[in-house]
Write an enzyme that holds these catalytic residues in place. Structure first.
Site, PDB file in Angstrom:
ATOM      1  N   ASP A   1      -1.623  -0.614   9.616  1.00 54.48           N
ATOM      2  CA  ASP A   1      -1.036  -1.769   8.910  1.00 54.48           C
ATOM      3  C   ASP A   1       0.384  -1.999   9.390  1.00 54.48           C
ATOM      4  O   ASP A   1       0.836  -3.127   9.500  1.00 54.48           O
ATOM      5  CB  ASP A   1      -0.884  -1.533   7.389  1.00 54.48           C
TER       6      ASP A   1
ATOM      7  N   HIS B   1      -1.621   2.174   5.671  1.00 45.46           N
ATOM      8  CA  HIS B   1      -2.387   2.800   6.758  1.00 45.46           C
ATOM      9  C   HIS B   1      -1.506   2.730   8.006  1.00 45.46           C
ATOM     10  O   HIS B   1      -0.758   1.767   8.176  1.00 45.46           O
ATOM     11  CB  HIS B   1      -3.645   2.017   7.130  1.00 45.46           C
TER      12      HIS B   1
HETATM   13  C1  XLS Z   1     -11.252  -0.029   0.754  1.00 45.83           C
HETATM   14  C2  XLS Z   1     -10.312   0.949   0.227  1.00 45.83           C
HETATM   15  C3  XLS Z   1      -9.057   1.111   1.059  1.00 45.83           C
HETATM   16  C4  XLS Z   1      -8.355   2.381   0.710  1.00 45.83           C
HETATM   17  C5  XLS Z   1      -7.362   2.827   1.727  1.00 45.83           C
HETATM   18  O1  XLS Z   1     -12.142  -0.509   0.078  1.00 45.83           O
HETATM   19  O2  XLS Z   1     -10.003   0.628  -1.087  1.00 45.83           O
HETATM   20  O3  XLS Z   1      -8.222  -0.006   0.900  1.00 45.83           O
HETATM   21  O4  XLS Z   1      -7.729   2.306  -0.519  1.00 45.83           O
HETATM   22  O5  XLS Z   1      -7.965   3.112   2.937  1.00 45.83           O
END
Ligand code: XLS
Ligand code: NI
Ligand code: NI
Length: 437
Positions: free
Chosen positions: A104, A101
């Site tokens: 991140d 993201h």
């Molecule tokens: C959350 C999601 C997230 C997505 C990416 O539960 O799994 O991690 O994969 O935004």
């Protein structure tokens, strides 16, 4: 910069007999399974958010993970250093892809312009490291759920300016994903859902979500981003009801708003189980609709009702995933993305290696088993036989549209009753599956 994992060498394939925990026992990247290397079948990807930003914090206590490269500042400098650490980790692990993201990898600044500059400063390092190692970006995404501006959602927020900010954020994330050669871009619906229907205009929120996705598709075209878009179903958490609840709800939404040609699904095991399904079910729904794109590999815990995001080690589970994937032709731009985190108690850096090695080996075994099942063909034969009444005679006539209720009534009046059923042979089939494991 000194190595962050000095005690770890490049993880090698040593075969099933090896007792070395820092070696692969089944994943052998260059080995071919049915004419294609394991690397290309599986397209393993490491997630930045859990692996490099996870601290082990939970509602009952703060993070306790030991991460010597963190200086505790959330500065751009630390973010750049962390990015190099991430690539050292991945180079040693040998995964071909990663996913992140925007938030991140780089910290938010005081305003959007500063935030974008922070991101650019870290993307520069990511780009260098991708080039140095050959590791690629499986997909990028934007975090549209952590900042307080998104407390009511982003694309589905009642606050139009939250929508606008989210649009600006995704625009930038798409540019960055393109710059890094990303194979895809994922929308997981963070807080796109509701806690309470009394204060929610569901129709309007869904229309806004669709408009937002159309804007993304348009902008991708404008800048020449040719990666695959995904939406990632999840039924609840953080909201009580997430709009992208499961694969079927997502397919319906995409069809209703004319988006089905532009987005595929990124399916996550733990989200499937939270929805009361299995990942095999979700992959089957997506596969039969032609939208099976990528998977977020993890597992939940039968006794815990939330998204525990554990690393998958269950061979039966990985076999189901790989069987369904192979049946629908495998990945094109997607991959096995480990959206999984080490347990809070596994606080040492080395645990990150153990976790990924286990997940990769479990999927490699799943792949080999699924391939053997398909090559053998017994299961397909049983399935074909189960539906054989549709291959000729009356079944074939119905499938080709030659009948209506009146003509079928006529047939049955003449026959008096339907032909007897055949056994479903569930137990025999389950036993057969176990012979491949
Ligand atoms: C959350 C999601 C997230 C997505 C990416 O539960 O799994 O991690 O994969 O935004
Ligand atoms: Ni996910
Ligand atoms: Ni998840």
């Amino acid at each position: 910069m000194p190595a962050a994992f000095p005690e770890v060498e490049r993880i090698r394939y040593e075969g099933p007999q090896s007792k070395n925990p820092l070696a692969f026992h089944h994943y052998n990247a260059d080995e071919k399974v049915g004419g294609k290397t394991m690397r290309d079948h599986l397209q393993f990807s490491v997630v930045y958010w859990h692996t490099f930003r996870g601290t082990g914090a939970d509602p009952f206590g703060p993070g306790c993970a030991v991460r010597p490269w963190e200086d505790g500042t959330d500065s751009v400098e630390n973010a750049q250093k962390r990015a190099r650490v991430a690539f050292e980790f991945m180079e040693k692990l040998g995964n071909p892809f990663y996913a992140f993201h925007d938030r991140d990898v780089a910290p938010e600044g005081a305003n959007l312009a500063e935030t974008n500059r922070n991101l650019d400063a870290v993307v520069k390092v990511l780009k260098e490291e991708q080039k140095r190692t050959g590791i690629g970006l499986l997909w990028g995404t934007a975090n549209l759920f952590s900042n307080r501006r998104y407390m009511h959602g982003a694309a589905t927020s009642p606050n139009a300016e939250a929508f606008a900010f989210a649009a600006a954020q995704v625009k930038k994330a798409l540019e960055v994903t393109k710059e890094l050669g990303g194979q895809g871009y994922t929308f997981w619906g963070g807080r796109e859902g509701y806690q309470n229907l009394w204060n929610t205009n569901m129709k309007r929120e869904l229309e806004h979500l669709a408009r937002f996705l159309h804007m993304a598709v348009d902008y991708a075209k404008e800048i020449g981003f040719t990666g695959q878009f995904y939406i990632e179903p999840k039924p609840k958490e953080p909201t009580k009801h997430q709009y992208d609840a499961d694969a079927a709800a997502c397919c319906n939404f995409l069809r209703e708003y004319d988006l089905i040609d532009h987005l595929k699904l990124n399916l996550e095991t733990n989200h499937a189980t939270l929805a009361g399904h299995t990942i095999q079910h979700e992959m089957e729904v997506a596969g039969s609709a032609g939208v099976l794109g990528s998977i977020d590999a993890n597992t939940g815990d039968m006794l815990l009702g939330w998204d525990t995001d554990q690393f998958p080690t269950d061979i039966y589970l990985t076999t189901q995933c790989m069987y369904t994937l192979l049946k629908y032709g495998g990945f094109t731009k997607g991959g096995v993305n480990f959206d999984a985190k080490v347990r809070r108690e596994s606080f040492e850096p080395i645990d990150l290696f153990h976790a990924h090695i286990g997940g990769m080996d479990a999927f490699a075994r799943g792949l080999k088993i699924a391939h053997a099942m398909l090559a053998d063909g017994k299961l397909e034969e049983l399935l074909r036989d189960r539906y054989s009444s549709w291959d000729n005679g009356l079944g074939k006539e119905i499938e080709s549209g030659k009948h209506g209720f009146a003509s079928l009534e006529k047939v049955m009046l003449e026959k008096g009753d339907a032909a007897p059923n055949k056994s479903g042979r569930q137990e025999m089939i389950e036993n057969l599956i176990n012979t491949y494991l």
